[in-house]
Scaffold this motif. Structure first.
Motif, short mmCIF file in Angstrom:
data_model
loop_
_atom_site.label_atom_id
_atom_site.label_comp_id
_atom_site.label_asym_id
_atom_site.label_seq_id
_atom_site.Cartn_x
_atom_site.Cartn_y
_atom_site.Cartn_z
N PHE A 41 0.85 -1.05 -0.02
CA PHE A 41 0.04 -0.13 0.02
C PHE A 41 0.92 1.17 0.04
O PHE A 41 0.43 2.20 -0.70
CB PHE A 41 -0.87 -0.10 1.23
N TYR A 42 2.07 1.18 0.72
CA TYR A 42 2.98 2.44 0.68
C TYR A 42 3.55 2.47 -0.69
O TYR A 42 3.63 3.49 -1.07
CB TYR A 42 3.94 2.28 2.02
N GLY A 43 3.84 1.33 -1.17
CA GLY A 43 4.55 1.63 -2.57
C GLY A 43 3.59 2.22 -3.57
O GLY A 43 4.04 2.91 -4.31
N LEU A 103 14.13 4.92 3.63
CA LEU A 103 12.70 5.45 2.91
C LEU A 103 12.20 6.63 3.33
O LEU A 103 11.40 7.44 2.77
CB LEU A 103 11.59 4.20 3.25
N VAL A 104 12.52 6.97 4.76
CA VAL A 104 12.31 8.25 5.54
C VAL A 104 12.91 9.26 4.57
O VAL A 104 12.43 10.46 4.07
CB VAL A 104 12.44 8.26 6.89
N LEU A 105 14.24 9.15 4.09
CA LEU A 105 14.96 9.97 3.49
C LEU A 105 14.42 10.16 2.19
O LEU A 105 14.39 11.35 1.68
CB LEU A 105 16.26 9.65 3.52
N ILE A 205 4.09 10.41 6.15
CA ILE A 205 3.33 9.92 7.08
C ILE A 205 3.18 8.37 7.36
O ILE A 205 3.39 7.58 8.13
CB ILE A 205 1.96 10.43 7.42
N LEU A 206 2.88 7.76 6.09
CA LEU A 206 2.99 6.40 6.02
C LEU A 206 4.35 5.55 6.09
O LEU A 206 4.24 4.43 6.76
CB LEU A 206 2.55 5.92 4.49
N LEU A 210 6.23 2.18 9.16
CA LEU A 210 6.81 1.01 8.65
C LEU A 210 7.42 0.52 9.79
O LEU A 210 8.16 1.32 10.59
CB LEU A 210 7.57 1.23 7.34
N GLU A 211 7.54 -0.86 9.79
CA GLU A 211 8.38 -1.53 10.80
C GLU A 211 9.69 -1.53 10.43
O GLU A 211 9.95 -2.19 9.49
CB GLU A 211 7.62 -2.97 11.25
#
Length: 491
Positions: A41-43, A103-105, A205-206, A210-211
């Motif tokens: 879903f994030y992708g 991914l945050v970057l 935000i998503l 993420l774990e």
């Protein structure tokens, strides 16, 4: 001899061991499914950037009013340089930091891109925007490899298809949404960029939810990597001497695999498809970076309604997905026909580049672009399969990383010579003539290699046929024909 890590990956646990697992080990089964769903879903959502297909007309239009020379020779080349500069550090940090920080970057870089697009007014601001774009491209490795830390090796192929499909569906949805907003809703490019800024902010935000995995591919390998023979093989790769002590730094496994990749480079199919990855992907992405400028030259927009970049991107994404799917059903003898298939497809791409550069019909140019991307996407899964056939998971990731790095180096060299104002500083039409010549040269080399393979195959086939014809006469009289060894029959 297959690499040691490949032998380790083939070691299968016994069913009895699985049956004896405690309940605590079977409970997280539903948890990893939830993680995979959330990652897909994030992708999908991370690709919803409806203004992305219209960045070039936005920069050349009245909102920013940059000249075509500035966009072609000053702003766009920064993307290639940025990508090359950050590719290796991000590749290593992705594994060392266990995916989520990268991914945050990437999400922060996406936000920076659209903030600069909305509020930036100078050439320097747009160059900085391209720099952040290079970071987002290099950080894609984090998403594509994240999913492998969530599932068992037996599920890799299926989970990879899920994550890839979610990305393609996101790109398709984003392109269609952008085109509908521009054509039917008469939404300005500036408003579309505000919408994109909202979506990428939601993507950040998503990302925060993420774990973070506890293991990764190279630097954070699980201590309980396996038992028995599998553990012994993994110890060889990681530098363990059997007594729990390390013979080198944690990066020793990476260094060992680099040496093993060098030894495996002698395999013909691995070498051929790696070279295709390097040379053809470099030309493919150069075309991708500058094609919107070519469209603007062929068909200068007088209003938003006359720009169809989103629809073309959607069509090319859809065709690429179909071509990638169809490639999985092509069954031929690749050791014999690989060079010919690559040569024919590359020659077809060279013809499409010439058509795109010489036509004055924008729809014909659009069609050529869609076919070009579809033909490239057709060969990508074949290349992945051919490269990965004799490699384990770790070496696959390393080979693809090395291939991408060399492709980026080549792309940077071509950009400096052809596009950058400090080099030739060519406008878009002469650039596409250079790309046409580049693909033509590659096609000639591939086809000549195919002829050489055919000649060698015919020469090897004739002595084999003669040997098989003479073989019964050369058998000793006291040895019955049916008692020949299996090895002799195979030979």
């Amino acid at each position: 001899m297959p690499p040691s890590c490949c032998r380790a990956s083939r070691a299968m646990p016994r069913r009895d061991d699985d049956a004896k697992k405690p309940t605590s080990e079977t409970v997280p089964n539903q948890h990893w499914k939830l993680q995979v769903f959330y990652l897909c879903f994030y992708g999908f959502m991370a690709q919803i950037r409806p203004g992305e297909s219209f960045i070039t007309p936005y920069l050349l239009g009245p909102d920013k009013n940059f000249t075509q020379t500035e966009v072609t020779n000053v702003i766009t080349p920064v993307l290639t340089y940025s990508y090359m500069a950050v590719l290796v550090p991000i590749f290593l940090l992705t594994d060392y930091l266990r995916y989520k920080p990268v991914l945050v970057l990437q999400s922060l870089s996406h936000i920076s891109i659209w903030l600069l697009l909305v509020f930036g007014t100078s050439v320097l601001a747009m160059q900085l925007m391209e720099f952040f774009y290079g970071i987002t491209m290099a950080a894609r490795i984090a998403y594509s490899s994240y999913i492998f830390s969530l599932v068992a090796p037996s599920r890799y192929q299926r989970m990879a298809s899920y994550s890839r499909s979610s990305v393609l569906l996101g790109v398709f949805t984003s392109s269609v949404l952008g085109q509908l907003c521009v054509t039917l809703g008469s939404v300005s490019f500036l408003t579309l960029n505000y919408v994109s800024l909202g979506f990428v902010s939601f993507g950040l935000i998503l990302t925060l939810f993420l774990e973070r995995p506890r293991r990764s591919l190279f630097f954070n390998r699980p201590e309980e990597a396996g038992s028995g023979a599998a553990a012994a093989e993994l110890d060889k790769m990681t530098g363990d001497d059997g007594g729990g002590r390390k013979r080198g730094w944690r990066e020793a496994a990476l260094c060992r695999m680099l040496r093993e990749v060098g030894a495996l480079a002698r395999q013909p199919q691995l070498r051929l498809w790696s070279l295709w990855w390097v040379f053809n992907s470099a030309g493919y992405y150069l075309m991708l970076y500058y094609v919107q400028i070519l469209w603007n030259e062929i068909y200068p927009p007088t209003g938003n309604r006359r720009v169809y970049n989103g629809g073309v991107d959607a069509a090319s994404t859809l065709l690429g997905a179909v071509a990638s799917f169809a490639a999985g059903y092509v069954k031929i003898r690749w050791t014999l026909w690989s060079e010919l298939v690559i040569g024919v497809v590359t020659a077809f791409q060279a013809g499409l580049l010439l058509l795109m550069n010489t036509t004055s019909n924008i729809w014909l140019c659009y069609a050529a672009y869609v076919l070009f991307r579809g033909s490239y996407q057709f060969l990508v899964p074949i290349a992945i399969f051919q490269i990965a056939t004799s490699l384990c998971k770790e070496l696959c990731a390393l080979v693809f990383g090395v291939n991408t790095f060399f492709a980026t180096v080549l792309k940077t060299i071509i950009t400096i010579i052809v596009a950058d104002k400090r080099g030739l500083g060519l406008s878009v039409h002469p650039q596409f003539y250079v790309y046409f010549g580049y693909f033509t040269l590659l096609a000639v080399v591939y086809l000549l290699a195919a002829v050489g393979v055919g000649i060698r195959h015919s020469r090897n086939k004739q002595p084999a046929e003669l040997a098989s014809a003479k073989e019964p006469c050369q058998l000793p009289a006291e040895v019955p024909v049916q008692e020949k060894s299996p090895e002799a029959g195979a030979l």
